[in-house]
Structures are given as structure tokens and as C-alpha cells.
Design a protein around this motif. Structure first.
Motif, short mmCIF file in Angstrom:
data_model
loop_
_atom_site.label_atom_id
_atom_site.label_comp_id
_atom_site.label_asym_id
_atom_site.label_seq_id
_atom_site.Cartn_x
_atom_site.Cartn_y
_atom_site.Cartn_z
N PRO A 269 54.71 44.74 46.36
CA PRO A 269 55.77 43.92 45.73
C PRO A 269 55.38 42.46 45.51
O PRO A 269 56.00 41.77 44.69
N LEU A 270 54.36 41.98 46.22
CA LEU A 270 53.94 40.58 46.07
C LEU A 270 53.08 40.36 44.84
O LEU A 270 52.89 39.22 44.41
N LEU A 271 52.53 41.44 44.29
CA LEU A 271 51.64 41.33 43.14
C LEU A 271 52.46 41.34 41.86
O LEU A 271 53.02 42.36 41.47
N THR A 272 52.59 40.15 41.23
CA THR A 272 53.38 39.99 40.03
C THR A 272 52.57 39.23 38.99
O THR A 272 51.42 38.84 39.24
N ASP A 273 53.17 38.99 37.83
CA ASP A 273 52.47 38.21 36.82
C ASP A 273 52.39 36.74 37.20
O ASP A 273 51.68 35.97 36.55
N GLN A 274 53.08 36.35 38.27
CA GLN A 274 53.02 34.97 38.76
C GLN A 274 52.13 34.81 39.98
O GLN A 274 51.83 33.69 40.39
N GLU B 74 48.71 31.84 41.06
CA GLU B 74 49.57 31.74 42.24
C GLU B 74 50.72 30.80 41.92
O GLU B 74 50.49 29.69 41.42
N ASN B 75 51.94 31.23 42.19
CA ASN B 75 53.13 30.43 41.86
C ASN B 75 53.13 30.03 40.38
O ASN B 75 53.61 28.95 40.01
N GLY B 76 52.58 30.89 39.53
CA GLY B 76 52.54 30.61 38.11
C GLY B 76 51.49 29.60 37.70
O GLY B 76 51.42 29.19 36.54
N ILE B 77 50.62 29.19 38.64
CA ILE B 77 49.57 28.21 38.38
C ILE B 77 48.23 28.93 38.36
O ILE B 77 47.95 29.78 39.21
N ARG B 78 47.40 28.58 37.41
CA ARG B 78 46.09 29.23 37.27
C ARG B 78 45.04 28.48 38.09
O ARG B 78 45.04 27.25 38.17
N ILE C 171 39.65 41.97 57.23
CA ILE C 171 40.43 41.13 56.31
C ILE C 171 40.07 41.56 54.89
O ILE C 171 38.89 41.67 54.55
N VAL C 172 41.09 41.77 54.07
CA VAL C 172 40.86 42.06 52.65
C VAL C 172 41.80 41.20 51.83
O VAL C 172 43.02 41.24 52.02
N ASP C 173 41.24 40.42 50.91
CA ASP C 173 42.03 39.59 49.99
C ASP C 173 41.81 40.06 48.56
O ASP C 173 40.69 40.41 48.17
N LYS C 174 42.89 40.05 47.79
CA LYS C 174 42.81 40.39 46.37
C LYS C 174 42.87 39.11 45.55
O LYS C 174 43.82 38.33 45.67
N TYR C 175 41.87 38.88 44.75
CA TYR C 175 41.81 37.73 43.86
C TYR C 175 41.68 38.24 42.43
O TYR C 175 40.58 38.55 41.97
N GLY C 176 42.81 38.36 41.75
CA GLY C 176 42.77 38.88 40.40
C GLY C 176 42.20 40.29 40.38
O GLY C 176 42.72 41.20 41.04
N ASP C 177 41.11 40.47 39.66
CA ASP C 177 40.49 41.79 39.51
C ASP C 177 39.46 42.10 40.59
O ASP C 177 38.82 43.15 40.54
N PHE C 178 39.28 41.19 41.56
CA PHE C 178 38.25 41.37 42.58
C PHE C 178 38.87 41.38 43.97
O PHE C 178 39.93 40.80 44.21
N LEU C 179 38.15 42.04 44.89
CA LEU C 179 38.53 42.04 46.30
C LEU C 179 37.45 41.34 47.11
O LEU C 179 36.26 41.50 46.83
N SER C 180 37.88 40.57 48.10
CA SER C 180 36.97 39.93 49.03
C SER C 180 37.22 40.51 50.42
O SER C 180 38.37 40.55 50.88
#
Length: 394
Positions: free
Chosen positions: A91-96, A185-189, A114-123
């Protein structure tokens, strides 16, 4: 399966679902478990407590995974845990917002991952030997769930040394991330560097706090200290700050910040980016008689352990004292600590001492916390590391 027998009266925390067994709590080890292997943990009466991951080199000798004896730790167990953690963040993954922590170690019953999602990539970060053993199972499950363009590993943490693991950085799946990856994030690129940036590339844990702090900056002059890639700065721009001064000691951070400002079209805002040691720069501003309406302090971890807490408290106090001296009556200080050893009550006391030394009267008007993708498991309070205070000068 190898067995771990605990000393009498050392099993209480384990029964209460705390995930760590320290080496001193172990009475006997039956068998010869390899580091990273799964073991069964029992009390002195040979009652089953939990399954866990064993590591003889670590002070945390067993990291508990599962308390139901009918759910053995096999490949499907790992896949189920990964899937459940990812589902809870969907639910946290939105267009914003497309920068989210998908897996938060012990909080998700996956200690050391730890797994982070950054756009189309995972760290991915791995800091336990047990997760190292099943790394490719986890990668495969993440691929099936999310179909990322690439998965990059940033396992270059001090914690790995205690597990007998060497540092590992490299591609685990798919395409190598570009030098700068686009996220929102928060609508900011933002353009972030997954391969060479700090930690795993970006600090998702301040997402909510950046937005909350920005609600107080309209038409105000803001000083953002330890700005990194510009999270608080860019949120302040979006919220209508009159001007922002951003400070960080890293040249890469300042370069990335300036790129992100241009990326969002905020270049018309009055802005100064300063590469400098924050403490020295705050002292310089004080000597120049500069004043600000809102100051943000988001320093690195000063207290990596409880043994470092006294020294860290002095550092936090001095840093906040210097900031308070730059605020007039009505000014606001948004100040943070990411040191798990520093609890909120101690942090408040440090701020009270800082205010006393600065000759200021202050009020605490808001608490800042971790966002929901960094949950705090009830049986593992150590997972609560990020705290912050919004302070008003009277």
C-alpha cells in the motif's frame, strides 16, 4: 538437527519472542552446527523454544526465527516470510512514493536482512550468516514478486565482521543500476546513487518526517544540516520556504543535492549549498550573527552502542546548543537521533541541557518517529532507533 540448550533462567526473553540469544546464555551445544546453520533451541528441561540461526563467532550466538515447532526452517519458510513482508508494504507504493523499505530485519522475522526498493531497483544488505546461506533463495523470491530491473547488494556493514563475513558489494540480479537512479518520494523526484551512496543509497526512514517538518517552513528561512541528497531541503522548497541553506561535509552529497534541485525545477528558490563540517559551520554562523526561522539537524549515528552513549550525549548536546543559538523567539528546531542506544527521554534531557547552555527556554511541540515501513516489533524494542523532536524557542 543440532540443538542449543540454554542455562536455567536464561530462556525468559526467548519465550517472550525476543529474537536474540547471547552466547553467555548457552549451556551446551549438541552437535557441531556450522555458522549460519539452523538449530533447535531448548531450555534445561529440554522443552522446545524456537528454531534459530547459529553463529559461534557472534555475540548474538543464535538469532531466533520461528517459535512453532511445526513450521521448520526450509526454503518455503524463507519465501513465505519475504512474501509477507513485501505484501505489507504494497500500500505504500504509489505514484507519489516508490522508495520504500520492503524488509526490515528482525521486525519482519528476517534477522540480518534489509531490502529497499528504489524505483525499478532493489538494494539488499545482509549482515547475518544465516541469511548469507539462503541469499539466492531470497533474491529469487524478490524477483518473482517484484520483477525489478536489477538487485544490487550493499553488504559493507561493520556487523558482518562480527558474523565472520567479509564485505560484499555487487550485482545479484538483472541490470547494473545506473550512476543515478530515479525515485520519487512525497511527490518529489530524486536521483540517488545505489552503488556508492551512503548506506543502501537513500534514507527512506525520514520520509514522513521530511513532510511533517515542511509544514512549518512556509515563508521562513531554513537551515538544513547534514542535508545528504536533499530530502528536507527539497520538501522545504515544495512547501514554500523563503530560502534554504543546506550543509553537508560530503562533496557527493552536495553534488547530488544540486542535481535534485534542478530535477524538480526548484532552482528559482533562494538556496545556498555548503560543503563543510556542520559543527564548524554552525560556529561560524554564530560568529557572523546569522539567524534562521527553522533549523534541521539530522546527524549520523553518534552512539553505535550503549557504551558510547555518554560521549554521544555530549556531542548531541553541543550540536543542538549551537543550533539553538541561531534561533530567535518563535524559531523551530527539528532535531533527530538515529542512535538506537539514545531513547527519547534521554534525547529530551540532552535538548534540555543544550537549551540551558544556550540560555534558551524551549518547548517540545512534536515527536518524530520511524515510518510504517520501518515497524517496531513488540518483542524487539531495539528496532526503534529513529526519534526526533520539534522544538520551539520561547
Amino acid at each position: 538437527m543440532n540443538k542449543i540448550i540454554l542455562h536455567k533462567n536464561k530462556e525468559k526473553a526467548a519465550w517472550q519472542l525476543h529474537p536474540w540469544i547471547f552466547s553467555g546464555a548457552i549451556k551446551t551445544v549438541e552437535g557441531k552446527p556450522a555458522n549460519g546453520s539452523t538449530v533447535k533451541v531448548f531450555n534445561t528441561d529440554k522443552e522446545f523454544i524456537a528454531y534459530g540461526i547459529y553463529n559461534a563467532q557472534s555475540r548474538v550466538a543464535v538469532r531466533l526465527l520461528e517459535w512453532n515447532q511445526e513450521h521448520p526452517i526450509d526454503e518455503q519458510w524463507w519465501r513465505n516470510r519475504v512474501r509477507r513482508a513485501v505484501e505489507l508494504r504494497t500500500p505504500l507504493l504509489t505514484d507519489q512514493n516508490n522508495a520504500v523499505r520492503l524488509i526490515f530485519a528482525e521486525a519482519d522475522f528476517l534477522p540480518g536482512l534489509i531490502v529497499d526498493k528504489y524505483g525499478d531497483f532493489l538494494s539488499v544488505q545482509i549482515h547475518s550468516s544465516g541469511v548469507e546461506v539462503v541469499k539466492m533463495i531470497i533474491v529469487d523470491e524478490l524477483v518473482q514478486l517484484l520483477q525489478p530491473k536489477g538487485i544490487y547488494e550493499r553488504s559493507d556493514l561493520n556487523a558482518r565482521q562480527h558474523e565472520g563475513l567479509s564485505d560484499v558489494n555487487g550485482l545479484l540480479y538483472g541490470d547494473m543500476p545506473a550512476e543515478f537512479v530515479d525515485v520519487i518520494e512525497n511527490g518529489i523526484r530524486y536521483q540517488i546513487n545505489i552503488v556508492e551512496g551512503q548506506k543502501s543509497g537513500f534514507y527512506c526512514d525520514q520520509r514522513d518526517n521530511r513532510w511533517l517538518t515542511a509544514q512549518y517552513v512556509k515563508d521562513r528561512h531554513v537551515l538544513d544540516c547534514f542535508c545528504y541528497s536533499g530530502g528536507f531541503t527539497l520538501n522545504a522548497f515544495k512547501a514554500g520556504a523563503s530560502s534554504v541553506v543546506s550543509v553537508d561535509s560530503s562533496a557527493l552529497a552536495i553534488e547530488t543535492l544540486n542535481r535534485n534541485i534542478m530535477l524538480n525545477g526548484f532552482n528559482s528558490i533562494i538556496h545556498t549549498a555548503v560543503q563543510a563540517d556542520v559543527n564548524k559551520y554552525l560556529r561560524q554562523l554564530g560568529e557572523e550573527g546569522r539567524k534562521f526561522d527553522v533549523i534541521i539537524l539530522d546527524p549520523p549515528k553518534y552512539a553505535p552502542s550503549r557504551s558510547a552513549l555518554d560521549k554521544a550525549a555530549r556531542a548531541y548536546k553541543d550540536l543542538n546548543r549551537r543550533a539553538l543559538l541561531l534561533l530567535e523567539s518563535g524559531g523551530l528546531l527539528a532535531t533527530f537521533s538515529c542512535s538506537g542506544a539514545m531513547d527519547i527521554d534521554t534525547f529530551k534531557q540532552v535538548l534540555a541541557w543544550a537549551a540551558l547552555d544556550a540560555g534558551k527556554e524551549i518547548q517540545f511541540i512534536r515527536h518524530f518517529n520511524q515510518p510504517e515501513d520501518h515497524p517496531i516489533r513488540a518483542s524487539f524494542p531495539e528496532g526503534e532507533y529513529l526519534k526526533g523532536l520539534l522544538v520551539r524557542v520561547l
